[in-house]
Design a protein around this motif. Structure first.
Motif, mmCIF file in Angstrom:
data_model
loop_
_atom_site.group_PDB
_atom_site.id
_atom_site.type_symbol
_atom_site.label_atom_id
_atom_site.label_comp_id
_atom_site.label_asym_id
_atom_site.label_seq_id
_atom_site.Cartn_x
_atom_site.Cartn_y
_atom_site.Cartn_z
ATOM 1 N N GLY A 51 0.737 -1.178 0.001
ATOM 2 C CA GLY A 51 0.094 0.106 -0.094
ATOM 3 C C GLY A 51 0.798 1.328 -0.033
ATOM 4 O O GLY A 51 0.267 2.342 -0.095
ATOM 5 N N ASP A 52 2.095 1.126 0.105
ATOM 6 C CA ASP A 52 2.774 2.352 0.205
ATOM 7 C C ASP A 52 3.169 3.094 -1.154
ATOM 8 O O ASP A 52 2.997 2.551 -2.297
ATOM 9 C CB ASP A 52 4.239 1.937 0.847
ATOM 10 N N VAL A 53 3.567 4.331 -0.926
ATOM 11 C CA VAL A 53 3.962 5.015 -2.393
ATOM 12 C C VAL A 53 5.272 4.616 -2.530
ATOM 13 O O VAL A 53 5.969 4.780 -1.729
ATOM 14 C CB VAL A 53 3.920 6.512 -1.888
ATOM 15 N N THR A 54 5.544 4.482 -3.894
ATOM 16 C CA THR A 54 6.666 4.071 -4.371
ATOM 17 C C THR A 54 7.219 5.401 -5.063
ATOM 18 O O THR A 54 6.636 6.246 -5.310
ATOM 19 C CB THR A 54 6.662 2.878 -5.233
ATOM 20 N N SER A 55 8.619 5.219 -5.619
ATOM 21 C CA SER A 55 9.255 6.256 -6.407
ATOM 22 C C SER A 55 8.480 6.532 -7.524
ATOM 23 O O SER A 55 8.545 7.573 -7.958
ATOM 24 C CB SER A 55 10.513 5.866 -6.749
ATOM 25 N N ASP A 56 7.537 5.516 -8.119
ATOM 26 C CA ASP A 56 6.809 5.836 -9.268
ATOM 27 C C ASP A 56 5.294 6.318 -9.042
ATOM 28 O O ASP A 56 4.758 6.903 -9.938
ATOM 29 C CB ASP A 56 6.611 4.546 -10.253
ATOM 30 N N GLY A 57 4.915 5.960 -7.649
ATOM 31 C CA GLY A 57 3.547 6.171 -7.578
ATOM 32 C C GLY A 57 2.748 5.260 -6.696
ATOM 33 O O GLY A 57 3.445 4.618 -5.869
ATOM 34 N N SER A 58 1.382 4.902 -6.620
ATOM 35 C CA SER A 58 0.542 4.120 -6.012
ATOM 36 C C SER A 58 0.643 2.879 -6.503
ATOM 37 O O SER A 58 0.161 2.606 -7.938
ATOM 38 C CB SER A 58 -0.735 4.560 -5.814
ATOM 39 N N PRO A 59 0.910 1.818 -5.955
ATOM 40 C CA PRO A 59 0.628 0.317 -6.288
ATOM 41 C C PRO A 59 -0.656 0.064 -6.911
ATOM 42 O O PRO A 59 -0.856 -0.637 -7.835
ATOM 43 C CB PRO A 59 1.259 -0.414 -5.226
ATOM 44 N N LEU A 60 -1.652 0.742 -6.353
ATOM 45 C CA LEU A 60 -2.887 0.651 -6.693
ATOM 46 C C LEU A 60 -3.257 1.054 -7.996
ATOM 47 O O LEU A 60 -4.078 0.424 -8.933
ATOM 48 C CB LEU A 60 -3.999 0.865 -5.908
ATOM 49 N N ASN A 61 -2.702 2.079 -8.322
ATOM 50 C CA ASN A 61 -2.838 3.015 -9.744
ATOM 51 C C ASN A 61 -1.847 1.845 -10.638
ATOM 52 O O ASN A 61 -2.606 1.696 -12.121
ATOM 53 C CB ASN A 61 -2.308 4.137 -9.752
ATOM 54 N N GLU A 62 -1.032 1.101 -10.336
ATOM 55 C CA GLU A 62 -0.606 0.185 -11.185
ATOM 56 C C GLU A 62 -1.456 -1.286 -11.429
ATOM 57 O O GLU A 62 -1.269 -1.442 -12.565
ATOM 58 C CB GLU A 62 0.916 -0.352 -10.402
ATOM 59 N N MET A 63 -2.063 -1.486 -10.313
ATOM 60 C CA MET A 63 -2.839 -2.749 -10.589
ATOM 61 C C MET A 63 -4.214 -2.189 -11.540
ATOM 62 O O MET A 63 -4.417 -3.139 -12.253
ATOM 63 C CB MET A 63 -3.509 -3.176 -9.263
ATOM 64 N N GLN A 64 -4.556 -1.027 -11.387
ATOM 65 C CA GLN A 64 -5.653 -0.532 -12.352
ATOM 66 C C GLN A 64 -5.174 -0.539 -13.995
ATOM 67 O O GLN A 64 -5.992 -1.096 -14.622
ATOM 68 C CB GLN A 64 -6.108 0.894 -11.793
ATOM 69 N N ALA A 65 -4.056 -0.110 -13.906
ATOM 70 C CA ALA A 65 -3.359 0.218 -15.254
ATOM 71 C C ALA A 65 -3.111 -1.385 -15.871
ATOM 72 O O ALA A 65 -3.421 -1.559 -17.284
ATOM 73 C CB ALA A 65 -2.126 0.901 -15.313
ATOM 74 N N CYS A 66 -2.579 -2.165 -15.029
ATOM 75 C CA CYS A 66 -2.489 -3.572 -15.681
ATOM 76 C C CYS A 66 -3.774 -4.307 -16.254
ATOM 77 O O CYS A 66 -3.807 -4.613 -17.226
ATOM 78 C CB CYS A 66 -1.941 -4.646 -14.652
ATOM 79 N N ILE A 67 -4.865 -4.116 -15.459
ATOM 80 C CA ILE A 67 -5.928 -4.502 -15.786
ATOM 81 C C ILE A 67 -6.625 -3.954 -17.183
ATOM 82 O O ILE A 67 -7.140 -4.709 -18.081
ATOM 83 C CB ILE A 67 -7.080 -4.478 -14.642
ATOM 84 N N ALA A 68 -6.390 -2.514 -17.262
ATOM 85 C CA ALA A 68 -7.137 -1.771 -17.995
ATOM 86 C C ALA A 68 -6.229 -2.228 -19.586
ATOM 87 O O ALA A 68 -6.582 -2.013 -20.720
ATOM 88 C CB ALA A 68 -6.921 -0.452 -18.088
ATOM 89 N N ALA A 69 -4.998 -2.503 -19.561
ATOM 90 C CA ALA A 69 -4.043 -2.765 -20.595
ATOM 91 C C ALA A 69 -4.785 -3.933 -21.479
ATOM 92 O O ALA A 69 -4.582 -3.970 -22.540
ATOM 93 C CB ALA A 69 -2.549 -3.249 -20.288
ATOM 94 N N GLY A 70 -5.494 -5.157 -20.717
ATOM 95 C CA GLY A 70 -5.859 -5.989 -21.677
ATOM 96 C C GLY A 70 -5.028 -6.892 -22.080
ATOM 97 O O GLY A 70 -3.909 -6.961 -21.633
ATOM 98 N N ARG A 71 -5.305 -7.799 -23.116
ATOM 99 C CA ARG A 71 -4.502 -8.913 -23.781
ATOM 100 C C ARG A 71 -3.652 -8.306 -25.012
ATOM 101 O O ARG A 71 -4.109 -7.775 -25.727
ATOM 102 C CB ARG A 71 -5.374 -10.135 -24.219
ATOM 103 N N HIS A 72 -2.303 -8.613 -24.957
ATOM 104 C CA HIS A 72 -1.598 -8.361 -26.265
ATOM 105 C C HIS A 72 -0.467 -9.530 -25.976
ATOM 106 O O HIS A 72 -0.065 -9.848 -24.989
ATOM 107 C CB HIS A 72 -1.057 -7.061 -26.082
ATOM 108 N N ALA A 73 -0.048 -9.849 -27.242
ATOM 109 C CA ALA A 73 0.855 -10.858 -27.427
ATOM 110 C C ALA A 73 2.579 -10.462 -26.812
ATOM 111 O O ALA A 73 3.193 -11.450 -26.426
ATOM 112 C CB ALA A 73 1.397 -11.211 -29.007
ATOM 113 N N HIS A 74 2.671 -9.133 -26.390
ATOM 114 C CA HIS A 74 3.822 -8.735 -25.789
ATOM 115 C C HIS A 74 3.611 -8.137 -24.522
ATOM 116 O O HIS A 74 4.539 -7.175 -23.909
ATOM 117 C CB HIS A 74 4.706 -7.787 -26.661
ATOM 118 N N LEU A 75 2.545 -8.468 -24.005
ATOM 119 C CA LEU A 75 2.253 -7.912 -22.280
ATOM 120 C C LEU A 75 2.168 -9.312 -21.655
ATOM 121 O O LEU A 75 1.435 -10.234 -22.238
ATOM 122 C CB LEU A 75 0.864 -7.135 -22.306
#
Length: 429
Positions: free
Chosen positions: A239-263
């Motif tokens: 739950g901590d803030v990292t040098s890049d930002g919030s881990p929960l924002n990271e999780m949201q982006a991972c989900i939104a990225a969807g499927r792709h052969a190079h992800l």
């Protein structure tokens, strides 16, 4: 780790690096006995609130770590340290950054996870500044003078109070890696549905890796008594803030990225964790995939290190095409990766690639801003392509074409850079 007793006894005479973590509330005067040799000073994890006014007596000091100390003000003495190029004050209690505290030759300034509301206009005079880490503060705006930092390549402003990304910021000629999630900006992405996977269906096994945002473990997923169990990877987020930002924002982006052969494919989101920890279930990647490079060192600042990696030109072309396709897919969905680096890419001997680590990812605030965000990321791609070409064993007539493409990607006028769709077409050709 060193001790104050060793320092006082003279045992450390001539050292170039000193690490003291001993509950210090005052700066030990004995450190000045190392003035003729000391280059790296790490005083993180103490109780310091100030540094001596004559710190510049450490005339060879290049790197200073003072994270996890209760400083409320960036010490003004830093501004007199001419050799100092790295300054790290992460997770302190800093509210104020005086103009006089900015070292004249600073290249990396790390002020993550503090309480800073404003930056001095004088920061625009830091001509050597390449990396500026400001995630997890209280900034409402950035000083327009920052546009004067023509060498600034990496900027982390996630988890602040910014209501816009100013046009001058999006046109900075060297900017390549930008993280800005967790600010009160517009967000034009649409939520992507994702499978919910009950915690009870997962059996955790060995740890595969750990980063600032979370821990990745191998696991067995048994969805029911009929479906065969499969091996997966589970990422549990901190739950901590990292040098890049919030881990929960990271999780949201991972989900939104969807499927792709190079992800790396997301199989689902964990629900009903007993400690309410957030997490994702990911496809388990074959062990033949390895990390393409190591992250930047303090000295290389914004450049990865490759450790003698050698590649064929055909592999470079194949890898570049795969990563360009992944980035094109993300930007078509309004996602800026923000950390397009070789150390976030997995590859195998066939030139297959997977782009990972969404810790700096963010959604477009609007379409017009997105056009510029894509061109900023294209510069990161151009730098990556140049690095891969530097690893080539030999050149042929196609090398010049790839070098020309890389040059177009890194040119100063951002809107003259190609978009990822055009890059894909050229690489496919």
């Amino acid at each position: 780790m060193h001790t104050l007793a060793d320092l006082r006894s003279g045992k450390l005479a001539g050292v170039t690096r000193l690490t003291l973590k001993d509950g210090l509330s005052t700066f030990p005067e004995e450190i000045f006995s190392l003035a003729d040799s000391l280059e790296v000073l790490d005083l993180s994890g103490n109780q310091l609130t100030e540094l001596p006014a004559d710190l510049h007596r450490l005339k060879h000091l290049k790197i200073l770590f003072c994270s996890n100390n209760p400083f409320t003000r960036l010490p003004e003495c830093l501004g007199q340290c001419e050799a100092l190029f790295f300054v790290g004050f992460k997770a302190c209690q800093i509210v104020e950054v005086p103009a006089s505290a900015l070292p004249p030759n600073v290249r990396s300034l790390v002020l993550t996870d503090n309480r800073i509301e404003t930056l001095p206009d004088a920061i625009g005079g830091c001509a050597q500044l390449q990396k500026l880490m400001l995630a997890g503060n209280r900034l409402r705006q950035l000083p327009e003078s920052l546009a004067g930092c023509q060498r600034l390549e990496l900027l982390r402003i996630a988890v602040n109070q910014l209501h816009e990304l100013p046009r001058w910021l999006l046109e900075m000629p060297a900017l390549a890696w930008l993280a800005f999630a967790g600010n009160p900006l517009n967000d034009i992405h649409t939520e992507a549905p994702v499978r919910q996977i009950p915690w009870q269906q997962l059996t955790l096994q060995q740890v595969l890796g750990e980063g600032a945002s979370g821990v990745i473990q191998q696991a067995v997923w048994r969805a029911d008594d009929v479906t065969p169990a499969i091996d997966v990877a589970v990422k549990l987020y901190k739950g901590d803030v990292t040098s890049d930002g919030s881990p929960l924002n990271e999780m949201q982006a991972c989900i939104a990225a969807g499927r792709h052969a190079h992800l790396i494919p997301v199989l689902g989101q964990i629900e009903d964790h007993p400690q309410a920890v957030r997490g994702l279930v990911l496809e388990l990647i074959a062990p033949s995939f390895i990390t393409l490079a190591r992250p930047p060192t303090l000295e290389s600042c914004t450049r990865d290190t490759y450790g003698g990696t050698r590649l064929s030109l055909s592999s470079v072309t194949r890898m570049a095409a795969g990563i360009a396709a992944a980035c094109g897919h993300l930007h078509a969905r309004g996602i800026n990766h923000g950390d397009l680096y070789a150390h976030n890419i997995l590859w195998n001997e066939h030139g297959d690639t997977l782009l990972g680590d969404f810790g700096a990812a963010a959604f477009y605030p609007d379409v017009e801003t997105g056009l510029r965000l894509e061109r900023i990321e294209v510069r990161a791609f151009g730098i990556l392509l140049r690095e891969l070409l530097d690893c080539c064993e030999a050149s042929d007539p196609h090398t010049a074409q790839l070098q020309e493409l890389a040059q177009r990607c890194v040119q100063a006028d951002i809107m003259q850079r190609p978009g990822f769709a055009e890059i894909e077409r050229q690489l496919d050709a």
